[in-house]
Design a protein around this motif. Structure first.
Motif, PDB file in Angstrom:
ATOM      1  N   UNK A1286       0.842  -1.203   0.000  1.00 48.70           N
ATOM      2  CA  UNK A1286       0.000   0.000   0.000  1.00 48.70           C
ATOM      3  C   UNK A1286       0.872   1.245   0.000  1.00 48.70           C
ATOM      4  N   UNK A1287       1.924   1.182   0.829  1.00 43.77           N
ATOM      5  CA  UNK A1287       2.857   2.321   0.884  1.00 43.77           C
ATOM      6  C   UNK A1287       3.464   2.596  -0.485  1.00 43.77           C
ATOM      7  N   UNK A1288       3.805   1.538  -1.224  1.00 38.29           N
ATOM      8  CA  UNK A1288       4.398   1.707  -2.562  1.00 38.29           C
ATOM      9  C   UNK A1288       3.400   2.364  -3.511  1.00 38.29           C
ATOM     10  N   UNK A1289       2.132   1.927  -3.446  1.00 41.33           N
ATOM     11  CA  UNK A1289       1.107   2.533  -4.307  1.00 41.33           C
ATOM     12  C   UNK A1289       0.970   4.027  -4.014  1.00 41.33           C
ATOM     13  N   UNK A1290       0.880   4.361  -2.662  1.00 36.91           N
ATOM     14  CA  UNK A1290       0.675   5.761  -2.263  1.00 36.91           C
ATOM     15  C   UNK A1290       1.889   6.603  -2.606  1.00 36.91           C
ATOM     16  N   UNK A1324       8.373   2.347  -5.476  1.00 36.76           N
ATOM     17  CA  UNK A1324       7.211   1.911  -6.282  1.00 36.76           C
ATOM     18  C   UNK A1324       7.587   1.108  -7.533  1.00 36.76           C
ATOM     19  N   UNK A1325       8.882   1.099  -7.900  1.00 33.04           N
ATOM     20  CA  UNK A1325       9.271   0.358  -9.128  1.00 33.04           C
ATOM     21  C   UNK A1325       9.045  -1.145  -8.972  1.00 33.04           C
ATOM     22  N   UNK A1326       8.898  -1.640  -7.759  1.00 30.87           N
ATOM     23  CA  UNK A1326       8.646  -3.072  -7.555  1.00 30.87           C
ATOM     24  C   UNK A1326       7.216  -3.439  -7.968  1.00 30.87           C
ATOM     25  N   UNK A1327       6.339  -2.428  -8.053  1.00 34.22           N
ATOM     26  CA  UNK A1327       4.956  -2.693  -8.451  1.00 34.22           C
ATOM     27  C   UNK A1327       4.881  -2.922  -9.960  1.00 34.22           C
TER      28      UNK A1327
END
Length: 1372
Positions: A1286-1290, A1324-1327
């Motif tokens: 969620x943190x990565x998305x935000x 976020x690049x892991x998403x």
């Protein structure tokens, strides 16, 4: 067959030749009239008759041939020097200084036939010295040195001797190659000897040589030396012509020169060759020459023998001992004697000239060359006759005899070995001689007692007497005159006596030397003719008679082969030959070859055979060969029978079928099977290609009729079954017109019965034509069936057909023959109709017999009729089945030829024969398993039809409706077949056979993965677990296990999903096919496990066969074999299923893995063992390292699946997504499979579920993730994982998005510092799908709050996140 003169060539432009050679004599006009003005354009269609009559008959053609007057036959050719090459391709005519060369050319006559002619190729003056004239000439063909040569000459050298002593050598185009002055007297005669293959080991091999005779000397040039010199000169001439030079240095020429002593005049000679005396002759000569005290050498010396003719003595014999004189070497004038290295050789000067212009010779001043002295050679002995002078001598090809002519008009035959005269002919003034050596023909050896020895050769002397204008042929040595021909008085007999120069025992292997031995040149017509003599003329008495008969037989064969001969001429010629042949065996052979020839009409055969028969009958019965008389008699009867049947068929009064009232029973049965018959006829009437001569409508030649008939010793006529097609043609000839109703049936039957043919053979012929002409018969079944009934009754009533007293306990052999034929026939409709007719006829016959006999015979009656009932039932079944098998497959299906079935093949196919035939048909039609199941359940629901209609394009509605109609009719046929075979085609049996058929076809072509898929689908439809279990086991051991093990070991070796090339090399199919194969393996093993579990609950099925088909003998059906299989070891099957699943996953998602490394040693050892055996399986806790490897692999499989389904699901439309496919990487069942595998591989399934939830959220598939999340047990760990996500998305939407808004900046400023720092630390690049709608993220944070306990370390962080998301949502 006697001697013949055969024209093989003609001279063109004879008038031109004569005019050129005699142009100095054109002084008086009167003489001009006497010149021959034949332009020699002719029609050679009269050649053959020309030599038969001895006259030359020439028809007028476009160029008129001027008739010659009496004075025109002036002997101009006798004044010329003429020589012909033994290959007959070059003729030289020379007179005084001039010469004409004529070369062979092929030309087409008016009828388009190729003929050989000799046309002028060069004319010119040969003399170079003042006053010299041509005195002798010879044409020597030189053999080709090429390996590919087959015996034709490379080129021909013309050797010309002059009155000045010069001998000059020319090419065929008149180019001077070499000129030698070897003696200063006129050249009298040139002769040549070439290599001959020795006929048997006793003959000495003779060397090639050219001999030149002068009045008192003889020069012999070695053939090998001459051959090499001439070749070198020809090559140098070509080079000199190219370089423009005119001086050539020829190689030296080896020769010997003998001075012939003790003879007054010599006019001709023969070089006999090297000979060795026997010991007695050697001692006799030594004692005569050396007296009483003469010494004799140990070995007799080799000597060259020369025979001369002339005067004082009339014939002289000279012998030159080999080695007594060294050969001389001839050099050109420029050579200097002192340069010679050997003192043995003395130098002889020679002259070489170069002729630039063909018509004019350049005069070159030259000095007279030096001439070597001759070595004296004394005469050994002679034939003294002071008043007789010899004129010519001609040596025989075998070098043992010679013919000598003299001025007394005698021809004397000399024996050269003994030196004596052995025969003399008188009355042959100015005679010309030649020899013919005729080899024995291959066929003649059969009659020879010395058949194993080499071929014999006959020797004939040919004498041309110009004063009488006659050519005679005499047998040697004391034989009679075997041939005489009246020819012109001005001809020339041309005899070469040699062949090709440059040939030896090695190069002549396999050569066919095409040389003419004797030729007669007629200057009036220009014809070149050769003498043909049959070998048998050299034989005497019986041998000669038999050989003559053989030649007459050959003559007959030749006449029969020629298709253009008129029947009248053919009949006359054949009759004469047959009557002329004396030997009975050969006469019989000739008659047989005549009767076997297809070109001879029947009337002609009858006439000739009758003439021969009458002649034999007139002779003394004791002298006549009885076998020959019997042959004539029997063949005459057969020809009469053939003619009678032909007349009956061509008669226009067919009998009316009177038995219609008795056909009521058959008509009822006909109407019952009519729909099937119509469908069958429709399917069999498809167009096909066949040869015209194989057509059943083609008439049967009399020769074919005769070849199939023979009379037995008791006078019965027996039909020989040569081959099936010939048998059918004979039956067609006898009965087809009767079956069509075009012939009088009873008359035909009576004729055949009178001929003595047994009813059984006639029945066989009738049934063969009935079955063969099925298509035509089905066009009018009622009419043909009626005629068949009439014919069958007529044959049954013949004597010897149905036994008068057969055993009541047995069946009738007559009707059993009909049944056997129907049982074996592949023509189902014709066989069924024949069975109807025979059954009806048999019933009528038995009823009439029962009425007149005792009641005790009813048992046999019932047995016979019971057999017919079974046969008819079987044939009806076969007809329906064959109709189904004939249905053509739709376009795009597997296709292949339609199977042919009969009662016999179905019975031999065993209990599964019917199911096997239908399964092959299912494969040909590519019938889907589900569709087959529908048909078998007889549920043609509309839904399936609608689906079919939607698939087809709307443009093709009509075509599609037709296809649908055909499909429905086919389905009805299949249902009908299944109804007729309720046991043999029970669903389980049919599905089992279809499964096996598909897997067999897949094994033939492993690239067709759908075949294996359909095999598995068919297997799933089998309801009996016992049959399923057995078929799975057989499929596994026969087809699957080898390829599966190959795949596993290949992946273990490369450590990843292998490339296409490696798959093809090791597994035998491409990478895509391997993936499909592994999927099918998993399904197969799953079916096997399910079947193994269900076997205990259900009892094994009872397999049965229809009552009519219980006599099947043959291989067991697939279902029977399946029921015989042993049970399997369930854990071992599961173990293999686990491996197949891992391999399938690795190939589907192209993952790196070593599949066998995921198992311990026990697990590895258990692989690919027999599934029925109990193996030591892995048990207890697994090594943590292995479990970790397994877990990593399963996690990668789940990741691969999530990435694959992302294409089908867009993050925006989570609800309206299409359903996932049932197979392939996007299949719905991959997650559940991984969880099952995890349980078996001791991997914690909760780890897999948590990974799957994270991967789905990572991919933006939140709805799917929520469904899986419900099953996760350890929510705390999952909460921590999802918090990071969620943190990565935000973080992405606030910090890394391309469109950062002012509101977002302000929100960041308002966030708690800890949250802000934490968000900045996110990556976020892991998403894989960072751009997710805010409501989805908000929903995710809500789920986080639900699953995280309040005392969790990150619970507060989750609350902060919830606030931040809510603020963002409200602002948006």
């Amino acid at each position: 067959m006697s001697c013949s003169l055969v024209e093989f060539c003609r001279l063109q432009e004879l008038k031109t030749v004569r005019d050129y050679l005699f142009n100095s004599q054109k002084t008086e006009p009167g003489e001009e009239k006497n010149q021959t003005e034949n332009e020699l354009s002719w029609d050679n269609s009269e050649w053959e008759s020309a030599w038969d009559s001895g006259d030359s008959k020439e028809e007028a053609t476009s160029a008129t041939v001027v008739e010659e007057t009496t004075g025109q036959s002036a002997p101009w050719l006798q004044d010329c020097v003429v020589s012909l090459s033994p290959c007959a391709d070059l003729l030289v005519v020379a007179r005084e200084q001039k010469a004409v060369f004529l070369s062979a050319k092929w030309r087409s006559d008016d009828r388009g036939r190729e003929e050989m002619t000799l046309a002028v190729s060069w004319t010119g003056t040969l003399s170079t010295d003042e006053g010299e004239c041509v005195s002798s000439s010879i044409c020597i063909p030189l053999a080709s040195q090429k390996r590919s040569s087959t015996g034709r000459p490379d080129w021909t050298c013309v050797v010309v001797g002059f009155s000045s002593g010069y001998v000059r050598f020319y090419t065929e185009t008149g180019v001077l190659l070499l000129a030698q002055l070897l003696h200063e007297d006129p050249v009298l005669r040139l002769k040549c000897r070439t290599y001959e293959i020795p006929r048997h080991p006793g003959i000495t091999e003779q060397h090639e040589e050219l001999s030149i005779l002068y009045p008192a000397a003889l020069v012999t040039i070695d053939g090998f030396s001459l051959f090499q010199s001439l070749r070198a000169c020809r090559n140098q001439v070509a080079r000199a012509a190219a370089a423009g030079s005119d001086v050539i240095q020829p190689p030296p020429l080896a020769y010997k020169k003998w001075g012939l002593q003790d003879m007054e005049t010599i006019v001709d000679h023969s070089s006999v060759g090297i000979m060795t005396l026997c010991v007695f002759d050697q001692m006799k000569n030594a004692s005569i020459l050396g007296g009483f005290n003469a010494s004799v050498k140990g070995s007799p010396p080799a000597m060259s023998q020369y025979v001369t003719v002339g005067g004082g003595p009339y014939t002289g014999f000279y012998y030159a001992v080999e080695g007594s004189s060294q050969p001389l070497l001839s050099h050109v004038a420029l050579a200097v004697a002192s340069k010679l290295t050997s003192a043995l050789f003395s130098a002889a000067s020679g002259w070489l000239g170069w002729n630039k212009n063909k018509n004019e010779e350049e005069v070159v001043q030259k000095q007279k060359p030096k001439v070597e002295p001759a070595t004296s050679l004394g005469i050994r002995f002679g034939l003294p006759d002071s008043r007789r002078h010899g004129e010519s001598i001609c040596l025989s090809p075998c070098n043992t005899l010679a013919g000598v002519t003299d001025d007394f008009g005698r021809v004397t035959l000399l024996d050269l070995a003994r030196g004596i005269s052995i025969r003399m002919w008188k009355g042959y003034r100015d005679a010309q001689l030649g020899w013919l050596q005729i080899p024995e023909e291959r066929g003649d050896r059969e009659f020879s007692p010395s058949a194993s020895l080499p071929r014999r050769h006959a020797l004939f002397l040919v004498i041309y007497a110009p004063r009488r204008g006659i050519l005679e042929v005499w047998g040697m040595q004391q034989g009679p005159r075997v041939g005489a021909f009246t020819v012109g008085k001005h001809c020339r007999l041309l005899y070469a006596g040699y062949r090709l120069m440059g040939v030896n025992s090695v190069t002549s292997q396999g050569w066919q030397l095409h040389t003419q031995q004797v030729c007669l040149l007629d200057p009036i017509t220009g014809a070149l003719r050769t003498v043909n003599i049959p070998f048998h003329l050299a034989l005497s008495d019986k041998k000669s008679e038999r050989a003559k008969d053989m030649h007459l037989l050959k003559r007959l064969t030749t006449v029969l082969r020629s298709r253009e001969v008129e029947p009248d001429i053919l009949e006359c010629e054949a009759r004469n030959v047959l009557l002329d042949i004396k030997h009975p065996a050969i006469k019989k052979q000739a008659l047989e070859s005549l009767l076997a020839n297809k070109n001879v009409p029947v009337s002609c055969l009858t006439s000739i055979t009758r003439a021969l028969y009458d002649t034999l009958k007139q002779q003394d019965p004791e002298e006549v060969d009885t076998a020959l008389v019997q042959l004539c008699s029997s063949q005459l009867k057969l020809l009469q029978l053939y003619t009678d049947i032909q007349h009956l068929h061509s008669a226009a009064d067919p009998e009316a079928c009177s038995e219609n009232d008795s056909l009521k029973g058959i008509e009822d049965e006909l109407s019952r099977v009519r729909p099937t018959l119509q469908r069958y006829a429709q399917l069999t009437s498809r167009p096909s290609v066949s040869f015209a001569q194989d057509s059943p409508n083609s008439p049967l030649p009399a020769q074919a009729f005769l070849s199939q008939m023979e009379y037995t010793e008791d006078g019965q006529l027996r039909v020989i079954r040569v081959s099936e097609p010939e048998w059918n043609k004979l039956g067609n000839f006898m009965f087809w017109a009767c079956l069509c109703g075009k012939s009088p049936l009873h008359k035909v039957c009576d004729t055949l019965q009178e001929a003595g043919i047994s009813p059984q053979q006639l029945l066989s012929l009738l049934l063969s034509v009935w079955l063969q002409r099925e298509k035509e018969m089905l066009q009018k079944p009622e009419e043909t069936v009626g005629n068949l009934h009439t014919l069958l009754i007529a044959l049954s009533n013949m004597k010897g057909a149905v036994e008068e007293s057969w055993d009541p306990q047995s069946v009738s052999p007559w009707w059993q023959q009909v049944r056997c034929t129907c049982i074996q026939s592949h023509n189902a409709a014709a066989a069924l109709l024949a069975a109807f007719v025979a059954h009806h006829a048999a019933k009528a016959s038995i009823t009439s017999r029962a009425d007149s006999k005792l009641q005790s015979e009813w048992e046999a009656v019932s047995l016979e009729l019971e057999q017919w009932v079974v046969c008819v039932r079987q044939l009806e079944d076969v007809l329906v089945l064959q109709t189904l098998l004939l249905v053509p497959p739709p376009q795009g299906a597997a296709g292949g030829a339609a199977a042919q079935c009969s009662i016999k093949t179905l019975l031999e196919g065993g209990t599964g024969g019917v199911a096997d035939s239908v399964s092959k048909w299912v494969f040909r039609h590519s019938l889907a398993p589900e569709r087959l199941k529908e048909i078998l359940q007889k549920k043609e629901d509309k839904e399936g039809n609608d689906k079919l209609e939607q698939k087809a394009g709307e443009d093709h509605k009509e075509q599609e409706e037709k296809c649908q109609e055909d499909a429905d009719r086919t389905a009805e046929l299949l249902v009908a077949v299944c109804q007729r075979f309720p046991h043999s085609l029970s669903p389980d049996l049919l599905f089992a056979h279809c499964c096996w058929e598909y897997v067999v076809q897949w094994n033939k072509d492993p690239e067709e993965g759908r075949y294996l898929c359909w095999a598995v689908e068919h297997l799933k439809l089998v309801s009996s677990p016992h049959i399923q279990l057995g078929i799975c086991t057989m499929m596994w051991s026969t087809f699957i296990v080898k390829r599966l093990s190959a795949t596993a070991f290949l992946m273990e070796k490369v450590g990843k999903a292998p490339k296409d090339r490696l798959c093809r090399r090791d597994v035998g199919m491409g990478d895509k096919a391997v993936t499909s194969f592994l999927g099918c393996c998993v399904q197969l093993l799953q079916i096997l496990m399910e079947a193994d579990s269900a076997v205990e609950e259900i009892s094994a099925p009872e397999l049965s066969v229809e009552e009519a088909w219980c006599g099947a003998e043959g291989p067991a059906s697939i279902a029977e074999l399946a029921l015989e299989q042993k049970g399997v070891h369930y854990p071992l099957v599961q173990h293999h299923c686990l491996l197949a699943s891992l391999l399938h996953a690795a190939l589907t998602f192209t993952l790196k893995v070593k599949p066998l490394s995921l198992f311990d040693s026990k697990g590895k050892n258990a692989f690919f063992r027999d599934l029925t055996t109990i193996q030591l399986m892995p048990s207890g806790d697994m090594d943590p390292c292995l479990v970790s490897l397994r877990q990593e692999f399963l996690l990668r499989v789940l990741t691969g699946w999530v990435q694959a389904i992302d294409d089908s699901f867009s993050s925006a439309s989570g609800t309206g997504s299409p359903p996932l496919p049932s197979s392939g990487p996007k299949a719905e069942w991959w997650p559940s499979l991984c969880l099952e595998l995890g349980c078996l591989l001791q991997v914690n399934p909760d780890i897999l579920r948590r990974h799957l939830v994270c991967e789905l959220y990572n991919q933006g598939l939140d709805l799917r993730a929520e469904d899986v999340m419900l099953e996760v047990e350890d929510k705390d760990v999952l909460g921590s994982q999802l918090l990071v996500l969620t943190g990565q998305r935000l973080s992405y939407s606030l910090l890394h998005s391309q469109s950062q808004t002012q509101a977002a900046m302000e929100l960041l400023a308002r966030l708690p510092p800890t949250l802000c720092t934490w968000l900045k630390a996110m990556d976020p690049s892991e998403l894989r799908c960072p751009l997710v709608p805010l409501p989805q993220t908000s929903r995710l944070v809500g789920r986080l709050i639900e699953i995280l306990p309040e005392n969790h370390a990150q619970y507060s962080l989750a609350l902060h996140l919830l606030e931040a998301v809510e603020v963002l949502t409200t602002e948006n």
